[in-house]
Design an enzyme around this catalytic site. Structure first.
Site, PDB file in Angstrom:
ATOM      1  N   TRP A 103       0.822  -1.215   0.000  1.00 55.06           N
ATOM      2  CA  TRP A 103       0.000   0.000   0.000  1.00 55.06           C
ATOM      3  C   TRP A 103       0.851   1.257   0.000  1.00 55.06           C
ATOM      4  O   TRP A 103       0.514   2.252  -0.649  1.00 55.06           O
ATOM      5  CB  TRP A 103      -1.007  -0.001   1.155  1.00 55.06           C
ATOM      6  N   ASP A 171      -0.876   6.691   6.649  1.00 52.12           N
ATOM      7  CA  ASP A 171      -2.035   5.904   6.245  1.00 52.12           C
ATOM      8  C   ASP A 171      -2.262   4.885   7.364  1.00 52.12           C
ATOM      9  O   ASP A 171      -1.447   3.984   7.571  1.00 52.12           O
ATOM     10  CB  ASP A 171      -1.716   5.205   4.914  1.00 52.12           C
ATOM     11  N   LYS A 195     -12.560  -1.198   7.627  1.00 52.95           N
ATOM     12  CA  LYS A 195     -11.874  -2.225   8.410  1.00 52.95           C
ATOM     13  C   LYS A 195     -12.306  -2.131   9.870  1.00 52.95           C
ATOM     14  O   LYS A 195     -13.168  -2.873  10.309  1.00 52.95           O
ATOM     15  CB  LYS A 195     -10.372  -2.084   8.236  1.00 52.95           C
TER      16      LYS A 195
END
Ligand code: PMP
Length: 359
Positions: A103, A171, A195
């Site tokens: 990511w 992030d 999530k």
């Protein structure tokens, strides 16, 4: 309701059953008003109350200081990959990215579109550890330093907050609300909601006020933090249902004892699973111990050809979505806040029984 399986998906992920039950009612008939949240105008008092309560609860949960704005925006975390450079840098600037997983790599690739350069200050090879800060090589004057605190695919997490001269941007899509955070160490924290915070469709952005005001004029309005902060995240119609359900998750979390209690539970559950992996001959997790994620536990089966059978048999035991990300294969168990300890116990028991089978 039929027996719910233990869902180990990395996101969208398992949500607390009590939240789903409350949402089921609220989405259809909010507090006996005869109409549901799905049908509410986003500027109606009822929705504004939902929106403000969600922000207040998030602020409470992770102690967000008053000089930070909280935004709830469309476009998930990937939208923020572009929003970060557009709000913090000019097209002639360079920003630094520390990469310890897929990511972070994707964030840098997206950032590069809007910068002179997205400089990779450090990258682990393979993605099994966070590069030591002494090895980070910064560019001359980075507009910011970007990290991915918890790499969802690779299961690699920072074990401390790095000190950087340039503003630190994180992030935290897959570890927000899993433990207390020192928000003041960051200039910006962002996360996709699917999530630990609720359904998909939204990103949370926590931004220090002095970072605002420098948004580029060519920034799309819905990625413009300055405008969104001024307009209460309502530059356009916000993802109202996701915002509502995220608010329910925040309330649930407070009732569970907040992120302090969650951190204990998460650590305990993850350690149980890592122990089972480390003690077995069949399973393997390659991540350096201090960087092992408490949220996403990837593992491989060391005997070739067994992955499919493992996944099929796990499913028959009510253990679903254990397949690793398509880019890396293997298995992955995501243990977000809504995963009860009984789910981890059931998985460990299944893994042990599977290992004992004669193949
Ligand atoms: N960052 C991380 C750490 C992620 O795990 C994900 C999604 N799994 C993303 C970014 C992208 O999120 P989204 O799909 O919300 O754009």
């Amino acid at each position: 309701m039929t027996q719910r399986p233990y869902n180990f998906n990395a996101g969208p992920a398992m949500l607390p059953e009590s939240v789903l039950a409350e949402a089921k009612e609220g989405l259809v008939d909010y507090r006996g008003s005869g109409r549901g949240v799905l049908e509410m105008g986003h500027r109606e008092d009822d929705f504004l109350e939902i929106a403000h309560a969600a922000e207040a609860d998030l602020r409470d949960l992770i102690n967000i200081p008053d000089n930070y704005k909280v935004l709830f925006l469309h476009g998930g975390a990937r939208g923020q990959f572009a929003a970060v450079p557009m709000n913090l840098a000019t097209r002639n600037d360079t920003a630094d990215y520390v990469v310890n997983g897929s990511w972070g790599k994707a964030a840098a690739a997206e950032g590069k579109k809007f910068l002179a350069d997205a400089h990779i200050a450090a990258e682990s090879t393979p993605y099994t550890y966070v590069p030591d800060e002494s090895e980070w090589r910064h560019s001359a004057r980075p507009a910011y330093v970007h990290i991915t605190d918890n790499e969802t695919i690779d299961g690699v997490a920072f074990d401390h907050i790095p000190e950087t001269e340039a503003p630190l941007v994180a992030d935290k899509s897959s570890d927000i609300l899993s433990e207390p955070i020192e928000v003041s160490k960051y200039a910006v924290i962002y996360f996709g909601t699917q999530k630990n915070s609720g359904p998909a469709g939204m990103a949370g952005v926590i931004v220090r006020e002095d970072m605002l005001g420098a948004t580029r004029p060519d920034t799309p309005a819905i990625l413009d933090w300055t405008a969104e902060a001024e307009q209460g995240s309502m530059v356009n119609t916000p993802p109202t249902a996701t915002w509502y359900i995220a608010g329910l998750v925040f309330k649930w979390l407070k009732n569970q004892g907040g992120v302090e209690a969650m951190a204990e539970i998460n650590k305990h559950e993850a350690e149980k699973l890592y122990r089972a992996i480390d003690e077995s001959e069949l399973y393997m997790n390659p991540v350096r111990r201090e960087n092992r994620s408490h949220m996403n536990v990837p593992f491989t089966i060391t005997v070739p050809g067994l992955d499919k059978i493992f996944l099929l048999e796990a499913r028959t035991q009510g253990l679903i979505n254990l397949k690793g990300h398509r880019s890396v294969g293997g298995m992955r168990a995501s243990l977000y806040n809504a995963m009860p300890e009984s789910g981890v116990d059931a998985l460990v028991e299944f893994m042990k029984a599977f290992e004992e089978k004669p193949f």
